[in-house]
Design a protein around this motif. Structure first.
Motif, PDB file in Angstrom:
ATOM      1  N   GLY A 193       0.734  -1.363  -0.073  1.00 24.80           N
ATOM      2  CA  GLY A 193      -0.036  -0.062  -0.178  1.00 24.80           C
ATOM      3  C   GLY A 193       1.021   1.256   0.084  1.00 24.80           C
ATOM      4  N   LEU A 194       1.977   1.277   0.729  1.00 21.16           N
ATOM      5  CA  LEU A 194       2.767   2.464   1.079  1.00 21.16           C
ATOM      6  C   LEU A 194       3.513   2.632  -0.507  1.00 21.16           C
ATOM      7  N   ALA A 195       3.905   1.454  -0.991  1.00 19.53           N
ATOM      8  CA  ALA A 195       4.603   1.679  -2.469  1.00 19.53           C
ATOM      9  C   ALA A 195       3.703   2.416  -3.360  1.00 19.53           C
ATOM     10  N   LEU A 196       2.463   2.209  -3.258  1.00 16.03           N
ATOM     11  CA  LEU A 196       1.450   2.693  -4.304  1.00 16.03           C
ATOM     12  C   LEU A 196       1.433   4.192  -3.677  1.00 16.03           C
ATOM     13  N   ALA A 197       1.306   4.484  -2.505  1.00 14.81           N
ATOM     14  CA  ALA A 197       1.055   5.825  -1.843  1.00 14.81           C
ATOM     15  C   ALA A 197       2.170   6.738  -2.338  1.00 14.81           C
ATOM     16  N   VAL A 198       3.607   6.122  -2.405  1.00 16.36           N
ATOM     17  CA  VAL A 198       4.886   7.018  -2.931  1.00 16.36           C
ATOM     18  C   VAL A 198       4.628   7.184  -4.276  1.00 16.36           C
ATOM     19  N   ALA A 199       4.350   6.031  -5.074  1.00 16.87           N
ATOM     20  CA  ALA A 199       4.454   6.214  -6.567  1.00 16.87           C
ATOM     21  C   ALA A 199       3.334   7.010  -7.492  1.00 16.87           C
ATOM     22  N   ILE A 200       2.007   7.092  -6.740  1.00 18.02           N
ATOM     23  CA  ILE A 200       0.980   7.716  -7.529  1.00 18.02           C
ATOM     24  C   ILE A 200       0.763   8.886  -7.151  1.00 18.02           C
ATOM     25  N   ARG A 201       1.204   9.878  -7.897  1.00 15.79           N
ATOM     26  CA  ARG A 201       1.068  11.308  -7.754  1.00 15.79           C
ATOM     27  C   ARG A 201      -0.454  11.585  -7.684  1.00 15.79           C
ATOM     28  N   GLY A 202      -1.000  12.403  -6.908  1.00  8.16           N
ATOM     29  CA  GLY A 202      -2.370  13.250  -6.902  1.00  8.16           C
ATOM     30  C   GLY A 202      -3.150  12.114  -6.096  1.00  8.16           C
ATOM     31  N   ARG A 203      -2.715  10.892  -5.707  1.00  9.55           N
ATOM     32  CA  ARG A 203      -3.649   9.911  -4.794  1.00  9.55           C
ATOM     33  C   ARG A 203      -2.830   9.397  -3.749  1.00  9.55           C
ATOM     34  N   ARG A 204      -1.990  10.208  -3.330  1.00  5.33           N
ATOM     35  CA  ARG A 204      -0.795   9.818  -2.217  1.00  5.33           C
ATOM     36  C   ARG A 204      -1.593   9.937  -0.767  1.00  5.33           C
TER      37      ARG A 204
END
Length: 488
Positions: free
Chosen positions: A197-208
């Protein structure tokens, strides 16, 4: 003859006309879902009600005796409880697992299309996963690891949708449910959920912010259940000797390597649990903790009594020689990072499930004198294949895959992690899409959590990468940049 040919052509045209009636966006998921389901039904029919292990018998014993413990998945126990009260019993549960698996693989194929991986690349991958024993037969095991693994596949697929900027409301719900499922179906699944989940939070701009809150919510739900809800409804917490069994083995490994670190007082405490020579014997094999904690003369009640003092010894060793603790964890977590099995004389080969039917004593759970021996529900675990001949063929195919020479590629999740990482790097660099690196989050989560806490080299602890990484390979031919790709 001409009439027959004309009739055949007319029939083909009729099938083609019906196929064209299916909307384009549904053709791939329907084709994959139906194809995978048909293959999984063969595994299900061959091994009905399902492949079993000691854990399978324990689940049935707990839910029918009313003595539930949270060292096993309470969520999966609930599904077993429901199944044993249905007409089809456990076969209904494993059948549901095949439906979830076929749906998850179909969803993954659709998600991959958003990154340019064509259906003609991903559909065969899904079918091969259904046919291959390490993944196809795994789906019909009566194990909490099955829904846990399928939740990991759904997290990966939803992550692909987010990276491709194709995620809709349904994808967010799937991601949330799958992250929660990771924590509910395995106690150490919290680590996988947190990292992915945190990997996605770091990588996806605008959805962190949204992804961070979602991840913390999923982890929080699992922690709340484990610490508050389960005790409140009478579900027993795991015994201290189970919770800290890996720490005991750390102490044994350190004692076998550096006995001078241990004072006379330390040794007296250790001797209350099992003789010192057993600590040495158990610590001499850093690959498997069971050699110590499951030995017949390991006194668990004594370990409960002196647990605080044993943990004080562990803390002392961790402060004075942290390398010994780290070495024990790396060795015991061999299945998490090593593509090849360890030495057979250390029991460090890949531990793979046996397709043989459950024995009459259900792996000792229903042995004479045990409560399960007189429990009428024990018969639910026994094999009832739809076809005995089909079972023989399935067992042959399963055992053929267990050849030691194929171990590294068929049953080692670490091998597939590295292949998956390579494919993701090639794709991210080719597309200049940095957010694609987040797709490695689930596999990294598995490797780190298993490395941190693992009792033995069981392949099922790293089976999720066997499902996920093959789809990553479909990104390699899709790695060339396309007009309109966004950097992220």
């Amino acid at each position: 003859m001409t009439a027959l040919l004309d009739g055949s052509r007319a029939e083909d045209w009729d099938h083609a006309r019906h196929a064209r009636r299916v909307p384009d966006r549904w053709r791939l998921p329907l084709a994959v879902g139906v194809g995978v389901q048909l293959v999984l039904l063969v595994w299900w029919a061959a091994f009905s009600p399902g492949l079993t292990s000691y854990d399978s018998a324990v689940y049935v014993s707990q839910v029918t005796s009313g003595i539930w413990t949270s060292d096993h998945s309470v969520a999966y126990n609930a599904l077993v409880w429901l199944a044993v009260h249905l007409p089809g019993r456990l076969a209904v549960l494993t059948l549901a697992q095949t439906v979830l698996a076929s749906s998850a693989l179909a969803y993954t194929c659709v998600a991959m299309r958003g990154l340019g991986a064509r259906g003609r690349w991903t559909a065969p991958i899904a079918l091969v996963l259904a046919v291959a024993p390490p993944t196809g037969a795994f789906v019909v095991y009566i194990w909490k690891d099955v829904p846990f693994t399928l939740c990991a596949v759904l997290v990966f697929a939803a992550s692909v949708r987010l990276v491709a900027r194709k995620a809709g409301r349904a994808d967010w719900w799937i991601l949330t449910a799958a992250l929660v499922g990771l924590g509910l179906f395995r106690n150490n699944g919290l680590g996988v959920a947190l990292i992915a989940g945190l990997a996605l939070a770091v990588a996806i701009r605008g959805r962190r912010a949204r992804l961070t809150v979602l991840t913390l919510f999923a982890v929080g739900v699992s922690l709340l259940c484990q610490l508050v809800v389960y005790p409140a409804v009478g579900i027993k917490q795991p015994a201290k000797s189970s919770v800290y069994s890996l720490n005991y083995h750390d102490v044994a490994v350190a004692y076998a390597a550096q006995p001078a670190l241990f004072s006379a007082a330390d040794r007296r405490v250790m001797a209350q649990v099992t003789p010192l020579e057993d600590w040495t014997r158990g610590g001499s094999n850093c690959f498997v903790s069971d050699q110590l904690v499951l030995a017949w003369n390991f006194d668990r009640p004594a370990a409960e009594r002196v647990n605080d003092r044993l943990m004080a010894i562990w803390t002392k060793v961790a402060k004075q020689r942290p390398d010994l603790i780290m070495n024990a964890r790396i060795c015991r977590g061999h299945i998490a990072w090593a593509p090849f099995p360890g030495p057979a004389e250390k029991n460090a080969y890949t531990w793979i499930g046996d397709p043989a039917p459950a024995p009459k004593d259900l792996y000792g759970v229903a042995a004479a004198g045990q409560p399960m021996a007189s429990n009428p529900n024990r018969t639910a675990v026994y094999a009832h294949p739809v076809s005995t001949k089909l079972r023989h063929v399935a067992v042959f195919w399963y055992n053929a895959a267990k050849a030691r020479q194929l171990d590294w590629i068929l049953f080692r999740g670490a091998t597939w992690c590295y292949l998956g990482y390579a494919a993701i790097v090639l794709f991210a660099r080719g597309r200049r899409l940095r957010s694609a690196y987040a797709l490695a989050g689930v596999m990294v989560g598995f490797q780190l959590t298993v490395l941190a806490a693992n009792p033995a080299p069981l392949y099922r602890y790293m089976v999720a990468p066997l499902f996920i990484a093959p789809f990553c390979l479909a990104l390699i031919p899709a790695r060339r940049s396309r007009a309109g790709d966004r950097r992220a």
